[in-house]
Design a protein around this motif. Sequence first.
Motif, PDB file in Angstrom:
ATOM      1  N   SER A 110     -42.843  54.201   4.881  1.00  0.00           N
ATOM      2  CA  SER A 110     -43.534  55.336   4.164  1.00  0.00           C
ATOM      3  C   SER A 110     -42.549  56.474   4.267  1.00  0.00           C
ATOM      4  CB  SER A 110     -44.985  55.920   4.746  1.00  0.00           C
ATOM      5  OG  SER A 110     -44.525  56.085   6.133  1.00  0.00           O
ATOM      6  N   ASP A 111     -41.722  56.685   5.070  1.00  0.00           N
ATOM      7  CA  ASP A 111     -40.886  57.811   5.371  1.00  0.00           C
ATOM      8  C   ASP A 111     -39.495  57.390   5.388  1.00  0.00           C
ATOM      9  OD1 ASP A 111     -43.009  59.511   5.731  1.00  0.00           O
ATOM     10  OD2 ASP A 111     -43.300  58.936   7.892  1.00  0.00           O
ATOM     11  N   ALA A 112     -38.606  58.222   4.723  1.00  0.00           N
ATOM     12  CA  ALA A 112     -36.987  58.010   4.834  1.00  0.00           C
ATOM     13  C   ALA A 112     -36.484  58.110   6.367  1.00  0.00           C
ATOM     14  CB  ALA A 112     -36.478  59.120   4.003  1.00  0.00           C
ATOM     15  N   VAL A 113     -35.368  57.734   6.360  1.00  0.00           N
ATOM     16  CA  VAL A 113     -34.601  57.894   7.891  1.00  0.00           C
ATOM     17  C   VAL A 113     -33.169  58.547   7.148  1.00  0.00           C
ATOM     18  CG1 VAL A 113     -33.645  55.729   7.703  1.00  0.00           C
ATOM     19  CG2 VAL A 113     -33.589  56.927   9.843  1.00  0.00           C
ATOM     20  N   LYS A 114     -33.079  59.644   7.889  1.00  0.00           N
ATOM     21  CA  LYS A 114     -31.572  60.310   7.990  1.00  0.00           C
ATOM     22  C   LYS A 114     -30.821  60.173   9.188  1.00  0.00           C
ATOM     23  CE  LYS A 114     -33.957  63.628   4.786  1.00  0.00           C
ATOM     24  NZ  LYS A 114     -34.056  65.099   4.275  1.00  0.00           N
ATOM     25  N   PHE A 115     -29.706  59.821   8.980  1.00  0.00           N
ATOM     26  CA  PHE A 115     -28.775  59.620  10.245  1.00  0.00           C
ATOM     27  C   PHE A 115     -27.308  59.726   9.903  1.00  0.00           C
ATOM     28  CE2 PHE A 115     -28.861  55.625   8.476  1.00  0.00           C
ATOM     29  CZ  PHE A 115     -27.729  54.817   8.631  1.00  0.00           C
ATOM     30  N   LEU A 116     -26.616  60.339  10.857  1.00  0.00           N
ATOM     31  CA  LEU A 116     -25.183  60.118  10.843  1.00  0.00           C
ATOM     32  C   LEU A 116     -24.557  58.847  11.327  1.00  0.00           C
ATOM     33  CD1 LEU A 116     -24.368  63.538  12.277  1.00  0.00           C
ATOM     34  CD2 LEU A 116     -24.775  62.948   9.957  1.00  0.00           C
ATOM     35  N   GLN A 117     -23.629  58.438  10.368  1.00  0.00           N
ATOM     36  CA  GLN A 117     -22.841  57.036  11.080  1.00  0.00           C
ATOM     37  C   GLN A 117     -21.325  57.339  11.183  1.00  0.00           C
ATOM     38  OE1 GLN A 117     -22.162  52.749   9.657  1.00  0.00           O
ATOM     39  NE2 GLN A 117     -24.141  52.893  10.905  1.00  0.00           N
ATOM     40  N   ILE A 118     -20.990  57.334  12.290  1.00  0.00           N
ATOM     41  CA  ILE A 118     -19.445  57.897  12.676  1.00  0.00           C
ATOM     42  C   ILE A 118     -18.738  56.796  13.104  1.00  0.00           C
ATOM     43  CG2 ILE A 118     -18.358  59.412  14.118  1.00  0.00           C
ATOM     44  CD1 ILE A 118     -21.191  61.101  14.090  1.00  0.00           C
ATOM     45  N   TRP A 119     -17.467  56.531  12.930  1.00  0.00           N
ATOM     46  CA  TRP A 119     -16.682  55.464  13.131  1.00  0.00           C
ATOM     47  C   TRP A 119     -15.297  56.075  13.898  1.00  0.00           C
ATOM     48  CZ3 TRP A 119     -15.878  51.365   8.727  1.00  0.00           C
ATOM     49  CH2 TRP A 119     -17.004  50.708   8.306  1.00  0.00           C
ATOM     50  N   VAL A 120     -15.079  55.531  15.106  1.00  0.00           N
ATOM     51  CA  VAL A 120     -13.864  56.208  15.519  1.00  0.00           C
ATOM     52  C   VAL A 120     -12.862  54.767  16.064  1.00  0.00           C
ATOM     53  CG1 VAL A 120     -12.928  57.277  17.619  1.00  0.00           C
ATOM     54  CG2 VAL A 120     -15.351  58.109  16.741  1.00  0.00           C
ATOM     55  N   PHE A 121     -11.757  55.016  15.824  1.00  0.00           N
ATOM     56  CA  PHE A 121     -10.772  53.863  16.050  1.00  0.00           C
ATOM     57  C   PHE A 121     -10.826  53.647  17.718  1.00  0.00           C
ATOM     58  CE2 PHE A 121      -8.699  55.114  12.287  1.00  0.00           C
ATOM     59  CZ  PHE A 121      -8.608  54.082  11.499  1.00  0.00           C
ATOM     60  N   PRO A 122     -10.880  52.442  18.268  1.00  0.00           N
ATOM     61  CA  PRO A 122     -10.846  52.276  19.478  1.00  0.00           C
ATOM     62  C   PRO A 122      -9.348  52.541  20.211  1.00  0.00           C
ATOM     63  CG  PRO A 122     -10.870  50.442  18.503  1.00  0.00           C
ATOM     64  CD  PRO A 122     -11.076  51.243  17.458  1.00  0.00           C
ATOM     65  N   GLU A 123      -9.308  52.699  21.402  1.00  0.00           N
ATOM     66  CA  GLU A 123      -7.981  52.868  22.253  1.00  0.00           C
ATOM     67  C   GLU A 123      -7.266  51.740  22.066  1.00  0.00           C
ATOM     68  OE1 GLU A 123      -9.277  54.299  26.118  1.00  0.00           O
ATOM     69  OE2 GLU A 123      -9.997  52.349  26.603  1.00  0.00           O
ATOM     70  N   LYS A 124      -7.714  50.493  22.046  1.00  0.00           N
ATOM     71  CA  LYS A 124      -7.024  49.315  21.806  1.00  0.00           C
ATOM     72  C   LYS A 124      -7.810  48.131  21.168  1.00  0.00           C
ATOM     73  CE  LYS A 124      -8.180  47.846  26.523  1.00  0.00           C
ATOM     74  NZ  LYS A 124      -7.419  47.264  27.979  1.00  0.00           N
ATOM     75  N   GLN A 125      -7.328  47.367  20.505  1.00  0.00           N
ATOM     76  CA  GLN A 125      -7.908  46.319  19.659  1.00  0.00           C
ATOM     77  C   GLN A 125      -8.558  45.127  20.435  1.00  0.00           C
ATOM     78  OE1 GLN A 125      -5.517  45.312  16.374  1.00  0.00           O
ATOM     79  NE2 GLN A 125      -6.400  47.164  15.112  1.00  0.00           N
ATOM     80  N   ASN A 126      -9.139  44.350  19.941  1.00  0.00           N
ATOM     81  CA  ASN A 126      -9.937  42.948  20.552  1.00  0.00           C
ATOM     82  C   ASN A 126     -10.617  43.300  22.096  1.00  0.00           C
ATOM     83  OD1 ASN A 126      -8.373  41.344  18.504  1.00  0.00           O
ATOM     84  ND2 ASN A 126      -6.666  41.396  19.645  1.00  0.00           N
ATOM     85  N   LEU A 127     -11.303  44.201  22.018  1.00  0.00           N
ATOM     86  CA  LEU A 127     -12.154  44.741  23.166  1.00  0.00           C
ATOM     87  C   LEU A 127     -13.526  43.818  23.381  1.00  0.00           C
ATOM     88  CD1 LEU A 127     -11.846  48.566  22.946  1.00  0.00           C
ATOM     89  CD2 LEU A 127     -10.976  46.981  24.934  1.00  0.00           C
TER      90      LEU A 127
END
Length: 237
Positions: A110-127
């Motif tokens: 019945s109600d909308a959801v409002k949210f922030l989605q934030i992406w940050v590059f990790p300090e290294k890959q393949n974690l």
Amino acid sequence: MKATYHQADSRGFANHGWLKSNHTFSFANYYDPKRTQFGALRVLNDDHVDAGMGFGRHPHRDMEIVSIPLSGELAHADSMGNKTVIREGEVQIMSAGTGIQHSEMNNSSSDAVKFLQIWVFPEKQNLTPRYDQQKFDKAQRLNQFQTVVSPVSSSDEGVKIHQNAWFSLVDLEEAKKLTYTLHDPTNGVYLFVLKGELKAAGNDLKTRDGLGLTETSEVELEAQTAVELLLMEVPMH
């Protein structure tokens, strides 16, 4: 000190009917070569999802993904076996690492959801992929900084991120002054005004305005009205 100002109505906008999303940085069909990221901060989406709708199962990898509900409830399910609901006052982080799949659906019919989605590059890959979710007492951010995201390597409070980054929420009463001191002076800090008006490092900001600051170790804030503010301190390299 260097400042980059992003006025609220200068953000990219996508209207998919059930989803309305403002993009501070280039995302999907919105592209601005001058607004691809702020250091390690890659995505800041301000999402409104209609009742009963959401994002079906889709993949991610090599990204730290933070979700902050502003109102309503968001149901989450992922390939790690997590099935949860996140609500206002909670913060979720998902380290995609070597690869995960997940879905995000409005938990209400019945109600909308409002949210922030934030992406940050990790300090290294393949974690190794990981998930965390915590609830925070809003009273603990009145006229003081409440840490909600902090590095895995630190003992600070908040959900843990694979990056030298800290996110803080603060609610300021009108005319209140406060100084934010960076944890790492080589970092930058991006301010996003959730509600209200304030002066930050001499810049006038209003609801949903953004301000990136670099080459400084602290930021002076002065609320012009009651203010709700998110600060994201991230590496700039």
